[in-house]
Design an enzyme around this catalytic site. Structure first.
Site, mmCIF file in Angstrom:
data_model
loop_
_atom_site.group_PDB
_atom_site.id
_atom_site.type_symbol
_atom_site.label_atom_id
_atom_site.label_comp_id
_atom_site.label_asym_id
_atom_site.label_seq_id
_atom_site.Cartn_x
_atom_site.Cartn_y
_atom_site.Cartn_z
ATOM 1 N N CYS A 115 68.978 23.702 40.116
ATOM 2 C CA CYS A 115 68.173 24.860 39.693
ATOM 3 C C CYS A 115 67.846 25.780 40.866
ATOM 4 O O CYS A 115 67.506 26.940 40.669
ATOM 5 C CB CYS A 115 66.892 24.402 39.013
ATOM 6 S SG CYS A 115 67.218 23.392 37.568
ATOM 7 N N HIS A 261 62.730 30.683 38.491
ATOM 8 C CA HIS A 261 63.712 29.904 37.735
ATOM 9 C C HIS A 261 63.039 29.544 36.415
ATOM 10 O O HIS A 261 61.891 29.091 36.400
ATOM 11 C CB HIS A 261 64.099 28.647 38.509
ATOM 12 C CG HIS A 261 64.694 27.594 37.638
ATOM 13 N ND1 HIS A 261 65.778 27.856 36.824
ATOM 14 C CD2 HIS A 261 64.349 26.297 37.406
ATOM 15 C CE1 HIS A 261 66.067 26.758 36.138
ATOM 16 N NE2 HIS A 261 65.221 25.801 36.469
ATOM 17 N N ASN A 291 66.871 26.871 29.602
ATOM 18 C CA ASN A 291 66.964 26.684 31.057
ATOM 19 C C ASN A 291 68.450 26.689 31.433
ATOM 20 O O ASN A 291 69.189 25.785 31.049
ATOM 21 C CB ASN A 291 66.288 25.347 31.397
ATOM 22 C CG ASN A 291 66.358 24.980 32.867
ATOM 23 O OD1 ASN A 291 67.222 25.460 33.592
ATOM 24 N ND2 ASN A 291 65.455 24.117 33.290
HETATM 25 O O1 UT7 Z 1 64.966 23.076 35.678
HETATM 26 C C1 UT7 Z 1 64.139 22.255 36.421
HETATM 27 C C2 UT7 Z 1 64.146 20.911 35.921
HETATM 28 N N1 UT7 Z 1 63.545 20.670 34.638
HETATM 29 C C3 UT7 Z 1 62.248 20.939 34.361
HETATM 30 O O2 UT7 Z 1 61.568 21.602 35.080
HETATM 31 C C4 UT7 Z 1 61.674 20.324 33.136
HETATM 32 C C5 UT7 Z 1 60.350 19.679 33.406
HETATM 33 N N2 UT7 Z 1 59.839 18.901 32.316
HETATM 34 C C6 UT7 Z 1 59.515 19.431 31.126
HETATM 35 O O3 UT7 Z 1 59.659 20.616 30.935
HETATM 36 C C7 UT7 Z 1 58.930 18.524 30.069
HETATM 37 O O4 UT7 Z 1 58.744 17.248 30.613
HETATM 38 C C8 UT7 Z 1 59.811 18.426 28.800
HETATM 39 C C9 UT7 Z 1 59.761 19.719 28.011
HETATM 40 C C10 UT7 Z 1 61.246 18.135 29.145
HETATM 41 C C11 UT7 Z 1 59.301 17.327 27.902
HETATM 42 O O5 UT7 Z 1 57.943 17.579 27.555
HETATM 43 P P1 UT7 Z 1 56.835 16.453 27.707
HETATM 44 O O6 UT7 Z 1 55.578 17.040 27.278
HETATM 45 O O7 UT7 Z 1 56.920 15.900 29.100
HETATM 46 O O8 UT7 Z 1 57.318 15.399 26.625
HETATM 47 P P2 UT7 Z 1 57.705 13.861 26.792
HETATM 48 O O9 UT7 Z 1 59.115 13.725 27.244
HETATM 49 O O10 UT7 Z 1 56.645 13.134 27.563
HETATM 50 O O11 UT7 Z 1 57.597 13.386 25.295
HETATM 51 C C12 UT7 Z 1 56.374 13.451 24.536
HETATM 52 C C13 UT7 Z 1 56.648 12.986 23.119
HETATM 53 C C14 UT7 Z 1 57.326 11.631 23.058
HETATM 54 O O12 UT7 Z 1 56.896 10.975 21.874
HETATM 55 P P3 UT7 Z 1 55.738 9.865 21.923
HETATM 56 O O13 UT7 Z 1 56.230 8.817 22.861
HETATM 57 O O14 UT7 Z 1 54.520 10.582 22.442
HETATM 58 O O15 UT7 Z 1 55.630 9.440 20.497
HETATM 59 C C15 UT7 Z 1 58.786 11.975 22.910
HETATM 60 O O16 UT7 Z 1 59.539 10.960 22.293
HETATM 61 O O17 UT7 Z 1 57.547 13.900 22.471
HETATM 62 C C16 UT7 Z 1 58.713 13.195 22.042
HETATM 63 N N3 UT7 Z 1 59.855 14.081 22.241
HETATM 64 C C17 UT7 Z 1 60.318 14.903 21.289
HETATM 65 N N4 UT7 Z 1 59.942 15.126 20.017
HETATM 66 C C18 UT7 Z 1 60.631 16.045 19.314
HETATM 67 C C19 UT7 Z 1 60.596 14.249 23.353
HETATM 68 N N5 UT7 Z 1 61.531 15.176 23.166
HETATM 69 C C20 UT7 Z 1 61.387 15.596 21.882
HETATM 70 C C21 UT7 Z 1 62.076 16.542 21.098
HETATM 71 N N6 UT7 Z 1 61.636 16.741 19.842
HETATM 72 N N7 UT7 Z 1 63.092 17.271 21.573
#
Ligand code: UT7
Length: 334
Positions: A115, A261, A291
């Site tokens: 990135c 970014h 992204n």
């Molecule tokens: O480009 C530079 C590199 N990348 C980044 O900067 C990304 C940085 N990280 C993020 O943007 C966030 O961590 C994400 C958007 C990727 C994920 O968001 P989050 O709030 O950290 O979600 P999580 O992965 O902790 O998941 C929370 C919940 C989980 O369910 P439970 O365990 O709480 O029941 C996941 O299973 O959301 C669930 N989940 C989803 N649900 C529906 C994870 N992905 C999805 C999805 N749709 N696509």
């Protein structure tokens, strides 16, 4: 010493638009979840039936940037090509771009800083121009993510955020003082390398191309410790901005436009709040493109320029954070 300034910008995204609703038809996700957690509404995906390629996107973005710079491919002295989704394991996509347009037999450097790739590329271009070695440098960021995402429950947090596309910038040498790239700042912290990575194919595996080994571990898909990456991004991005402000003795409010970014709109908004940046002074376009990694800054910068958001002598601050971990910033006087 010369300064380098951007004289042409262009971007290209493939026609195929994939909405959150489309994704929810093929995987276990919802529009609400994606919008709330990322700010993304849609992204563009490549089409194999159109013979889309990473370097092909680079060509399209470069053609626009060169036209706007009033230069031809043969005027370029160096290609710097940033991508984490190269056309081949080797050679790099830079040489594929070189052969696709009317370039001379110039050097093509591939940059692997994910990135932060475009920012690293910009800084490399700047150094070659400053020393007088090259006059005109083309910097490209291009990605095809959609062919290699894990659309199962395990990978859905990664799959929903990434999109495909490319952006390009033409830099040229100038004798004007206090103009163009004023400073660039590059960092890495490799101890987090596996927190956002694609681990296969790799050269230290027993059989690096054994499909069973890859499938068993799901290692050929990107893996991401999302909340961890998020936490580091909202720390390192402000640090990088501070560094660029301090290096040029500037206050945050003197910057006319911030171009982050586009990692996640919540990350951008956190940084925005931290520096009290009003909406009109920051570019946020992740809702349309997702992204796009190395392409995201040149796409955002081009869109801002096209919309007339950048004027002569404006201060523009670019900043990035991503896999590696890597992070970077640059201060530009337009
Ligand atoms: O480009 C530079 C590199 N990348 C980044 O900067 C990304 C940085 N990280 C993020 O943007 C966030 O961590 C994400 C958007 C990727 C994920 O968001 P989050 O709030 O950290 O979600 P999580 O992965 O902790 O998941 C929370 C919940 C989980 O369910 P439970 O365990 O709480 O029941 C996941 O299973 O959301 C669930 N989940 C989803 N649900 C529906 C994870 N992905 C999805 C999805 N749709 N696509």
């Amino acid at each position: 010493m010369k300064q380098s300034k951007i004289i042409g910008l262009g971007f290209y995204v493939p026609e195929n638009i994939v909405t959150n609703h489309d994704l929810s038809q093929k995987m276990n996700t919802t529009n609400e979840w994606i919008v709330e957690r990322t700010g993304i509404n849609q992204r563009h995906y490549y089409s194999p039936e159109n013979n889309d390629t990473n370097y092909g996107f680079g060509v399209k973005a470069s053609e626009i940037a060169l036209k706007r710079a009033n230069l031809e491919a043969k005027d370029i002295d160096l290609i710097v090509y940033a991508t984490l989704s190269p056309d081949y394991y080797f050679p790099g996509s830079g040489v594929l771009l070189q052969r696709s347009m009317d370039f001379r037999n110039i050097a093509a450097i591939d940059v692997r800083a994910q990135c932060s790739g475009f920012m690293y590329g910009l800084s490399i271009a700047d150094q070659f121009i400053k020393t007088g070695m090259y006059k005109n440098v083309l910097v490209v960021g291009s990605e095809i993510h959609s062919s290699g995402l894990d659309y199962s429950d395990e990978g859905r947090h990664v799959a929903v955020i990434f999109g495909d596309g490319a952006g390009a910038a033409v830099l040229t040498a100038t004798d004007e003082k206090n103009k163009g790239i004023l400073s660039s700042h590059l960092h890495s912290e490799g101890k987090y390398a596996e927190d956002l990575a694609i681990l296969y194919p790799n050269s230290h595996a027993k059989d690096k191309f054994d499909p069973n080994e890859q499938k068993a571990g799901g290692k050929f898909y990107p893996i991401m410790n999302g909340s961890y990456v998020f936490k580091h991004a909202v720390t390192r991005m402000p640090e990088a901005i501070e560094e660029a402000l301090n290096a040029n003795n500037l206050k945050a409010e003197e910057v006319a436009l911030y171009v982050p970014h586009q990692a996640n709109d919540r990350i951008t908004q956190t940084v925005q709040k931290r520096f009290n940046i009003p909406d009109e002074k920051i570019v946020r376009n992740i809702h349309n493109y997702g992204n796009t990694t190395a392409a995201s800054i040149p796409i955002a910068l081009t869109e801002a320029w096209e919309a007339g958001r950048i004027k002569e002598n404006d201060l523009v601050c670019l900043f990035a954070f991503g896999s590696g971990f890597t992070w970077a910033s640059a201060m530009i006087r337009w």
